[in-house]
Design an enzyme around this catalytic site. Structure first.
Site, short mmCIF file in Angstrom:
data_model
loop_
_atom_site.label_atom_id
_atom_site.label_comp_id
_atom_site.label_asym_id
_atom_site.label_seq_id
_atom_site.Cartn_x
_atom_site.Cartn_y
_atom_site.Cartn_z
CB SER A 98 -0.85 0.07 1.36
OG SER A 98 -1.43 1.20 1.36
CE1 TYR A 105 -4.35 -2.28 4.62
CE2 TYR A 105 -3.53 0.00 4.29
CZ TYR A 105 -3.90 -1.12 3.78
OH TYR A 105 -4.10 -1.24 2.47
CE LYS A 147 -2.01 -4.14 2.79
NZ LYS A 147 -2.22 -5.57 2.05
#
Length: 253
Positions: free
Chosen positions: A147, A159, A163
């Site tokens: 991401s 997150y 990632k």
């Protein structure tokens, strides 16, 4: 079905997170290029829907319902693909995501493991299950979904961390598997126009993304799927250990 110079005839392809969004687009593109596609997802209804649509286009496809945070289930699902197709050539790991945007201070401790497991632990499980089959065949293409959050840290902490871990594990796998004819690469999308992602944003947030993106718009799922298809092709055989940023210019590194 092949409508491109890049073809996957006779190849077996797993697409995780294939029930929606980027994974769904990948499933269609690979099938149109002759691959036998397995749509792998925890969402049974979504995976069966996508498989049905691909099948209606004339594609060779199956749905595989699996919890990728469970290694035993993941290994069995990957072995099931080989049982159906006789081989495994390509793995696209698009499964993951996050439930909401939240700050470091506000994030409950109990939220950490779920997001990290869904995005990073699942990748480890898939590599453990899929790499031996590719080594056995002397060939493989693996593409993981990271991401733009891993580049900018402008996201939720669990997150962003997961990632970023995907990028490190991608490079590690590329180094270890390269001698077996297997390439491992990542793509790092920014904001993509998928139902799940758009459902988390207000119109004002969406407009701000457009404003700060040099191309002035959101990304469509196929605009991520096309580069993935290329990275999974024989033509991309000397590309490994890289991260392709697909973000409309919003983050440049």
């Amino acid at each position: 079905m092949n409508d491109s110079a890049i073809g996957f005839e006779g190849q077996s392809v797993i697409v995780t997170g294939g029930a929606t969004g980027i994974g769904e687009s990948c499933a269609h593109l690979f099938a149109r290029r002759g691959a036998s596609v397995t749509v792998m997802d925890f969402d049974a209804r979504g995976a069966e829907r996508v498989a049905g649509e691909v099948r209606a286009e004339g594609g060779d496809v199956a749905a595989s319902i699996v919890d990728l945070t469970d290694f035993g289930a993941t290994r069995d699902a990957v072995e099931g693909v080989r049982g159906r197709t006789g081989r495994l050539d390509v793995l696209v790991h698009s499964a993951g995501g996050f439930p909401r945007y939240i700050s470091l201070i506000d994030m409950p401790v109990e939220d950490w493991d779920g997001v990290v497991n869904n995005n990073l632990k699942s990748m480890f499980h898939l590599l453990k299950a899929a790499a031996p089959l590719m080594i056995e065949g002397g060939y493989g293409r693996i593409v993981t979904l990271s991401s733009a959050a891993a580049r900018s840290s402008n996201h939720s902490p669990h997150y962003t961390s997961a990632k970023t871990g995907v990028l490190g594990l991608t490079r590690q796998a590329a180094r270890e598997l390269g001698s077996h004819g297997i390439t491992v690469n990542a793509v790092a999308p920014a904001s993509v126009n998928t139902p799940r992602t758009m459902g988390m944003r207000t119109e004002a947030q969406t407009e701000n993304i457009r404003r700060i993106t040099p191309l002035g718009r959101m990304c469509e799922p196929e605009e991520i799927a096309w580069p993935i298809v290329f990275l999974c092709s024989r033509e991309a055989g000397y590309i490994t250990g890289v991260t392709l940023d697909i973000n409309g210019g919003s983050t440049m590194v």
